[in-house]
Scaffold this active site. Structure first.
Site: not given
Ligand code: ZN
Length: 502
Positions: A267, A270
């Site tokens: 994450e 991202h």
């Molecule tokens: Zn992902």
């Protein structure tokens, strides 16, 4: 030079972006802090917002501005970033205006009910309870594809939502090549006498300490906690509410504690992307990733190519073991790295390792495509699923909960989404080969905990470019080659041959 039409378009785009960020914030809150009884009120809020957003996208003013600007001499003087903004806004609007409002409504309503039936079917292990809903969703989605229009087959229109410009005729040969390389690799790994000991990852790890460690890793990788946060949720996700307000979540599973660490790194990948857009582009497509696959390339790269590598644990293992002396006191760094890279065919996609993961995706792509080509009926899905599992991974689900009912995507009416996961891996491998050409001592940087040059490279080549190029074009420019399976296959072969003495 400036242009009044373009300035006006940008101001509408920024308003739209603000509305979408409010929707994201509501979604994040729903999955983290909202009390359970808030769900009905929240659904109402989100439905109103979705309607307002839709009305703005299809508004006449927005359409007229795009029409006037697209391909105009004025736009040509404004440069490639303006052209990219117009291209992407137009892409969004064209799709939105083509689909009749009644169909959008029916799809949304059906998906809401289908999801509830999927939850029940999963609890009861009863595919038949979900099948009529899935049939209806496929039928409505096919109508949706007809309304949006496509060149070759309806599935193309579905994939295009998530991966602009990608077509079945490109996916098919890539996935076939990948399958013919990965199936024998998985078999060779299974036959190796040098198997890791995964039980060291199932020993007791304190959740609080693991969380503390994850935060430290996130910070060292470059995640800015003054422009983002990490909270607990049932499923890990990243919501880029705004470029300087990035919400990550993590979960903790007693049965697989170390996974929470890697999912934070995922994450964070991202999140770094969201934090990497240029401020002057905020609120426009130039501050949005060109596709889900490109977004996923970032999360996969940090998670698999970096955080599951030996150099990464040269940096962190001493400290990590000191935090968990009971669990890891007798475990060497090498054993730990081998354990976190265990390759073993398994039934559940989200638990799959780096090598077998793509086979789970290929199976779903083949089934979805067959559904939309009318070559597979919904009723035949469970059997087709199990057959493919056996063929690609050598294992067979004992029931549909471990098989065709496992993913949430279809219950939301999301078809054509799965390929983006494997495209994320393909892109990650191409970026990995490119960054290693530019930074030959990348492993040295990682083992020294110097992540800034890596992040700066990604910022320059990927993040700051936003949607300047369509996904395939971005990857071609950065890596110097068209999208191919070669870099991923070479990377997986090299890494796992070393780990498993192949
Ligand atoms: Zn992902």
């Amino acid at each position: 030079m400036t242009c009044r039409n373009y300035e006006r378009l940008l101001s509408l785009a920024r308003d739209l972006s603000a509305l979408k960020s409010i929707a994201n914030l509501l979604g994040w809150d729903q999955q983290t802090y909202m009390p359970p009884k808030g769900v009905e009120g929240r659904s109402g809020q989100r439905a109103v917002l979705a309607r307002v957003i839709h009305e703005r996208v299809v508004s006449e003013e927005f359409g007229a501005l795009l029409e006037e600007l697209d391909g105009s001499a004025e736009l040509a003087t404004l440069g490639p970033e303006a052209a990219a903004n117009v291209r992407e806004l137009r892409r969004e609007r064209d799709r939105e205006v083509r689909v009749p409002a009644a169909l959008v409504d029916e799809l949304e309503r059906t998906a809401g009910l289908a999801h509830q039936h999927w939850v029940d079917a999963r609890n009861d292990g009863d595919f038949a309870g979900f099948a009529p809903w899935l049939e209806k969703l496929v039928r409505l989605t096919r109508e949706w594809a007809e309304a949006v229009a496509y060149e070759e087959e309806p599935y193309d229109a579905l994939v295009d939502v998530y991966e602009a410009g990608l077509r079945v005729r490109q996916i098919e040969p890539l996935f076939r090549a990948l399958r013919s390389e990965l199936v024998p690799l998985v078999e060779a790994i299974a036959a190796s006498p040098r198997q890791p000991d995964p039980s060291i990852l199932q020993r007791p790890y304190d959740a609080g300490r693991l969380h503390q460690f994850s935060r430290r890793v996130a910070e060292e990788l470059g995640f800015d906690f003054t422009a983002g946060r990490i909270d607990l949720a049932i499923h890990p996700f990243c919501s880029g509410v705004m470029p300087r307000d990035v919400r990550l979540t993590t979960s903790f599973q007693e049965s697989n504690p170390i996974d929470s660490l890697f999912s934070v790194v995922h994450e964070v990948g991202h999140g770094l992307y969201h934090q990497g857009y240029l401020p002057e582009h905020f609120g426009t497509p130039m501050a949005v990733a060109p596709s889900l696959g490109v977004h996923e390339s970032q999360s996969r790269w940090w998670e698999n190519f970096i955080a599951r590598s030996a150099p990464f644990w040269e940096r962190f293992y001493g400290d990590f073991r000191a935090m968990f002396p009971q669990a890891l006191g007798d475990v060497s760094a090498g054993e730990f790295v081998r354990a976190v890279n265990l390759v073993r065919p398994s039934l559940i996609r989200v638990e799959a390792d780096e090598v077998t993961y793509n086979l789970h995706v290929l199976l779903r792509f083949e089934l979805e495509r067959a559904l939309f080509q009318g070559q597979c009926a919904v009723a035949d899905l469970p059997a087709a699923w199990n057959e493919k599992m056996e063929k690609y991974l050598g294992i067979r689900p004992a029931n549909d909960v471990e098989g065709v009912l496992q993913d949430v995507h279809w219950s939301h009416g999301m078809f054509g989404y799965f390929p983006t996961y494997t495209f994320g891996n393909l892109y990650a491998a191409q970026l990995n080969a490119a960054i290693r050409r530019d930074l030959p001592d990348l492993d040295g940087f990682v083992s020294a905990g110097r992540f800034a040059p890596l992040l700066e490279w990604m910022r320059e080549k990927v993040h700051r470019r936003g949607s300047l190029y369509p996904p395939a074009e971005l990857i071609r420019r950065v890596s110097g080659e068209a999208v191919s399976t070669r870099p991923l296959v070479d990377y997986l072969r090299g890494k796992f041959s070393a780990l498993y003495d192949l």
